[in-house]
Design a protein around this motif. Structure first.
Motif, PDB file in Angstrom:
ATOM      1  N   LEU A 222      21.472  -2.483   5.143  1.00  0.00           N
ATOM      2  CA  LEU A 222      21.751  -1.161   4.597  1.00  0.00           C
ATOM      3  C   LEU A 222      21.219  -0.159   5.623  1.00  0.00           C
ATOM      4  N   PRO A 223      22.115   0.387   6.458  1.00  0.00           N
ATOM      5  CA  PRO A 223      21.655   1.205   7.595  1.00  0.00           C
ATOM      6  C   PRO A 223      20.737   2.345   7.196  1.00  0.00           C
ATOM      7  N   HIS A 224      21.058   2.995   6.088  1.00  0.00           N
ATOM      8  CA  HIS A 224      20.236   4.116   5.633  1.00  0.00           C
ATOM      9  C   HIS A 224      19.882   3.893   4.166  1.00  0.00           C
ATOM     10  N   VAL A 225      18.605   3.719   3.888  1.00  0.00           N
ATOM     11  CA  VAL A 225      18.146   3.526   2.520  1.00  0.00           C
ATOM     12  C   VAL A 225      17.832   4.896   1.932  1.00  0.00           C
ATOM     13  N   ASN A 226      18.694   5.342   1.010  1.00  0.00           N
ATOM     14  CA  ASN A 226      18.563   6.687   0.455  1.00  0.00           C
ATOM     15  C   ASN A 226      17.884   6.710  -0.910  1.00  0.00           C
ATOM     16  N   PHE A 227      17.379   5.557  -1.358  1.00  0.00           N
ATOM     17  CA  PHE A 227      16.765   5.487  -2.682  1.00  0.00           C
ATOM     18  C   PHE A 227      15.363   6.103  -2.666  1.00  0.00           C
ATOM     19  N   THR A 228      15.307   7.381  -2.376  1.00  0.00           N
ATOM     20  CA  THR A 228      14.026   8.051  -2.177  1.00  0.00           C
ATOM     21  C   THR A 228      13.191   8.113  -3.450  1.00  0.00           C
ATOM     22  N   ALA A 246      15.826  -7.286   3.525  1.00  0.00           N
ATOM     23  CA  ALA A 246      14.629  -6.596   4.016  1.00  0.00           C
ATOM     24  C   ALA A 246      14.593  -5.136   3.593  1.00  0.00           C
ATOM     25  N   TRP A 247      15.776  -4.499   3.448  1.00  0.00           N
ATOM     26  CA  TRP A 247      15.795  -3.075   3.097  1.00  0.00           C
ATOM     27  C   TRP A 247      15.173  -2.803   1.737  1.00  0.00           C
ATOM     28  N   LEU A 248      15.135  -3.842   0.881  1.00  0.00           N
ATOM     29  CA  LEU A 248      14.564  -3.663  -0.449  1.00  0.00           C
ATOM     30  C   LEU A 248      13.111  -3.197  -0.379  1.00  0.00           C
ATOM     31  N   PHE A 249      12.409  -3.658   0.648  1.00  0.00           N
ATOM     32  CA  PHE A 249      10.988  -3.347   0.749  1.00  0.00           C
ATOM     33  C   PHE A 249      10.724  -2.032   1.473  1.00  0.00           C
ATOM     34  N   LYS A 250      11.807  -1.277   1.703  1.00  0.00           N
ATOM     35  CA  LYS A 250      11.676   0.093   2.203  1.00  0.00           C
ATOM     36  C   LYS A 250      11.713   1.110   1.064  1.00  0.00           C
ATOM     37  N   ILE A 251      12.008   0.633  -0.153  1.00  0.00           N
ATOM     38  CA  ILE A 251      12.053   1.533  -1.308  1.00  0.00           C
ATOM     39  C   ILE A 251      10.629   1.631  -1.859  1.00  0.00           C
ATOM     40  N   THR A 252       9.814   2.382  -1.178  1.00  0.00           N
ATOM     41  CA  THR A 252       8.381   2.401  -1.473  1.00  0.00           C
ATOM     42  C   THR A 252       8.043   3.129  -2.773  1.00  0.00           C
ATOM     43  N   LEU A 254       9.253   2.279  -5.657  1.00  0.00           N
ATOM     44  CA  LEU A 254       9.469   1.355  -6.766  1.00  0.00           C
ATOM     45  C   LEU A 254       8.186   1.111  -7.562  1.00  0.00           C
ATOM     46  N   GLU A 255       8.340   1.180  -8.891  1.00  0.00           N
ATOM     47  CA  GLU A 255       7.260   0.843  -9.805  1.00  0.00           C
ATOM     48  C   GLU A 255       7.594  -0.403 -10.625  1.00  0.00           C
ATOM     49  N   TYR A 256       8.886  -0.697 -10.740  1.00  0.00           N
ATOM     50  CA  TYR A 256       9.338  -1.845 -11.536  1.00  0.00           C
ATOM     51  C   TYR A 256      10.433  -2.546 -10.745  1.00  0.00           C
ATOM     52  N   LEU A 257      10.254  -3.841 -10.489  1.00  0.00           N
ATOM     53  CA  LEU A 257      11.247  -4.617  -9.747  1.00  0.00           C
ATOM     54  C   LEU A 257      11.437  -5.963 -10.432  1.00  0.00           C
ATOM     55  N   ASP A 258      12.663  -6.232 -10.861  1.00  0.00           N
ATOM     56  CA  ASP A 258      12.986  -7.482 -11.543  1.00  0.00           C
ATOM     57  C   ASP A 258      14.166  -8.138 -10.838  1.00  0.00           C
ATOM     58  N   LEU A 259      13.896  -9.280 -10.197  1.00  0.00           N
ATOM     59  CA  LEU A 259      14.927 -10.063  -9.514  1.00  0.00           C
ATOM     60  C   LEU A 259      15.091 -11.428 -10.172  1.00  0.00           C
ATOM     61  N   SER A 260      14.599 -11.590 -11.370  1.00  0.00           N
ATOM     62  CA  SER A 260      14.552 -12.902 -12.012  1.00  0.00           C
ATOM     63  C   SER A 260      15.927 -13.410 -12.431  1.00  0.00           C
ATOM     64  N   TRP A 261      15.983 -14.722 -12.653  1.00  0.00           N
ATOM     65  CA  TRP A 261      17.185 -15.404 -13.138  1.00  0.00           C
ATOM     66  C   TRP A 261      18.382 -15.201 -12.208  1.00  0.00           C
ATOM     67  N   LEU A 268      12.551 -16.862   2.388  1.00  0.00           N
ATOM     68  CA  LEU A 268      11.199 -16.320   2.322  1.00  0.00           C
ATOM     69  C   LEU A 268      11.167 -14.901   1.771  1.00  0.00           C
ATOM     70  N   VAL A 269      10.202 -14.635   0.915  1.00  0.00           N
ATOM     71  CA  VAL A 269       9.897 -13.250   0.555  1.00  0.00           C
ATOM     72  C   VAL A 269       9.035 -12.705   1.691  1.00  0.00           C
ATOM     73  N   PRO A 270       9.499 -11.679   2.407  1.00  0.00           N
ATOM     74  CA  PRO A 270       8.787 -11.239   3.612  1.00  0.00           C
ATOM     75  C   PRO A 270       7.444 -10.592   3.284  1.00  0.00           C
ATOM     76  N   PRO A 271       6.517 -10.615   4.220  1.00  0.00           N
ATOM     77  CA  PRO A 271       5.229  -9.938   4.013  1.00  0.00           C
ATOM     78  C   PRO A 271       5.381  -8.441   3.759  1.00  0.00           C
ATOM     79  N   ASP A 272       6.568  -7.891   4.065  1.00  0.00           N
ATOM     80  CA  ASP A 272       6.801  -6.459   3.837  1.00  0.00           C
ATOM     81  C   ASP A 272       6.716  -6.071   2.371  1.00  0.00           C
ATOM     82  N   ILE A 273       6.572  -7.065   1.489  1.00  0.00           N
ATOM     83  CA  ILE A 273       6.386  -6.746   0.077  1.00  0.00           C
ATOM     84  C   ILE A 273       5.144  -5.889  -0.120  1.00  0.00           C
ATOM     85  N   ARG A 274       4.237  -5.936   0.855  1.00  0.00           N
ATOM     86  CA  ARG A 274       3.012  -5.130   0.774  1.00  0.00           C
ATOM     87  C   ARG A 274       3.300  -3.626   0.787  1.00  0.00           C
TER      88      ARG A 274
END
Length: 382
Positions: A222-228, A246-252, A254-261, A268-274
Motif C-alpha cells: 500500500l504505497p500511501h497509508v492514509n489511515f491517519t 507490513a503496511w498494517l503496522f504503520k497504522i499507529t 490503532l487501538e483495536y485489531l482483530d485478525l482472528s479466524w 511471520l508477524v514482523p517485529p514492527d508490531i511494536r
C-alpha cells in the motif's frame, strides 16, 4: 442549609425538564413533511402497532421522530427494532433536512436497499443493519458525502448468497469523504477487488468493521497509508490467504485489531508490531501465523489490555517461563491473556503473579506440568 440547597436543586431540575418538554410540545412539524411521513407509513407493515401515534396531531411528537427546535424540519427518524416490514416509500426524499435515519433490526423481506436513499444528501447517520435487505448495495450511497456513520451489517450469515448483501464494485465507498464509522459485517466483498484502496482514500475513517465479509485477499503493498485516524479494525472471520502485510503496522493510531479466524493467514508477524503502541485489544487467534519474532516486541505495547493468541498454529512452542521477559512490561496493564492451544511446555511460571491486573488467564490445551505456583494467589482480580 444542605436541605434547602437540595430542595432548590430538585426544583431547578424539575423546572428545566418541564421547560424542555414544553418547548418540544410547541414545535409543530411542517405540513408537507407530515404528509411525507404518512406516505412512508402507508407502505409499511406494522404488526405490533409501533407507529400507532403516526395518525394525528403534531408529527414532531410521533414515535421515533425528532424535529429541529428552530426550523421545525424533521431531522431524525429512529425506528430501530420496531418489527417493521413492507416497502420503504420514496416520500422520505421530501425530508431534505433529515440527518439521522435508523431502520435497523426490522425485516424488509430480503428486498434490495432502495436506490433513492442515496439522494437524501443531508444524511449524516444511516443504519440499515440487520433489517432483512439483500442484493447489491446500491452505489448511489456514494452520493452521501456528509455521512459520518454507515452501518449495513447483516447477521443472516447462514443463508445463501441470494439473501445477503454484497458489494461488487466498492469504488462508491471512496466518495464518502466525511465517513468516520463503517460497519459492514456479513456483507459479501468477494468480488470487490479494490476494497482496501477505496477505504484507504477516506481521510477521516476511525472504525472499520469488516467481519464475515468473505475477503480472500489483502494487498501486501500500500504505497500511501492514509489511515491517519483509524483506531478500530476488524478483519476477523474472513478467508484471507496471505502473509500479514507490513503496511498494517504503520497504522499507529490503532487501538483495536482483530485478525482472528483467517485460517490461511500465514508467515511471520514482523517485529514492527511494536509500533502499535496505542493498542488496547489484539486478537490473533485461529491463524497460521508465526509469532516467534513478535513476542519479544509485545512489551512495547504499553496500553495492551487484552491479548488473544489461541489456536495459532505456529505461535510459541517453547517453555512458558521463557516468555517472562517478553511480557514483563505488560504486567501493570494486561487484563486478559489467552494462550490456549499454543504448544506451551514446562510449568506455570512464578512471574505470572506480577500481572496484578489480570482478570482472565487462559492457558488450557497446552503441555504444562508441575506445581501451580503460589504467586498465582497475588492475582486478586482474577
Amino acid at each position: 442549609m444542605l436541605i434547602i440547597l437540595y430542595v432548590l436543586c430538585i426544583q431547578s431540575t424539575l423546572f428545566t425538564v418541564t421547560a424542555t418538554n414544553t418547548a418540544n410540545n410547541f414545535i409543530t412539524c411542517l405540513q408537507n413533511e407530515r404528509d411525507a411521513l404518512l406516505q412512508f407509513k402507508s407502505t409499511i407493515i406494522d404488526p405490533n402497532k409501533n407507529l400507532a401515534s403516526w395518525s394525528s396531531g403534531n408529527c414532531c411528537n410521533w414515535r421515533g421522530i425528532r424535529c429541529h427546535n428552530i426550523t421545525r424540519h424533521v431531522s431524525r427518524i429512529n425506528l430501530r427494532n420496531s418489527s417493521l416490514q413492507g416497502e420503504i416509500n420514496p416520500s422520505l426524499l421530501t425530508l431534505q433536512h433529515l440527518i439521522h435515519l435508523d431502520l435497523s433490526f426490522n425485516f424488509f423481506n430480503f428486498k434490495p436497499i432502495p436506490q433513492f436513499i442515496g439522494s437524501i444528501k443531508s444524511l449524516r447517520y444511516l443504519n440499515l443493519s440487520n433489517a432483512g435487505f439483500s442484493g447489491e448495495v446500491p452505489s448511489s450511497l456514494g452520493n452521501l458525502s456528509s455521512l459520518h456513520v454507515l452501518d449495513l451489517s447483516n447477521l443472516y450469515l447462514s443463508l445463501s448468497s441470494d439473501y445477503v448483501l454484497h458489494v461488487s464494485d466498492s469504488q462508491w465507498l471512496s466518495q464518502l469523504t466525511a465517513l468516520q464509522n463503517l460497519k459492514m459485517t456479513g456483507v459479501n466483498f468477494t468480488y470487490a477487488s479494490s476494497w482496501l484502496q477505496d477505504l484507504n482514500s477516506l481521510p477521516h475513517i476511525k472504525i472499520l468493521g469488516l467481519r464475515y465479509c468473505r475477503l480472500q485477499t489483502i494487498p501486501l503493498v500500500l504505497p500511501h497509508v492514509n489511515f491517519t485516524y483509524l483506531n478500530f479494525l476488524d478483519l476477523s472471520y474472513n478467508r484471507i490467504n496471505s502473509t500479514i502485510p507490513a503496511w498494517l503496522f504503520k497504522i499507529t493510531s490503532l487501538e483495536y485489531l482483530d485478525l482472528s479466524w483467517n485460517f490461511k493467514f500465514h508467515g511471520l508477524v514482523p517485529p514492527d508490531i511494536r509500533n502499535l503502541t496505542y493498542l488496547n485489544v489484539l486478537v490473533l487467534s485461529y491463524n497460521s501465523i508465526d509469532m516467534s519474532l513478535a513476542l519479544s516486541q509485545l512489551g512495547n505495547l504499553r496500553n495492551l489490555q487484552y491479548l488473544y493468541s489461541d489456536y495459532v498454529r505456529k505461535l510459541i512452542n517453547c517453555p512458558f517461563h521463557e516468555l517472562g521477559g517478553n511480557f514483563s512490561e505488560l504486567a501493570t496493564t494486561l487484563q486478559l491473556l489467552s494462550l490456549r492451544h499454543s504448544k506451551l511446555t514446562g510449568s506455570l511460571p512464578r512471574w505470572i503473579g506480577n500481572f496484578t491486573n489480570l482478570q482472565f488467564l487462559y492457558v488450557s490445551a497446552n503441555s504444562l506440568s508441575g506445581e501451580i505456583p503460589s504467586s498465582l494467589g497475588q492475582l486478586s482480580g482474577l
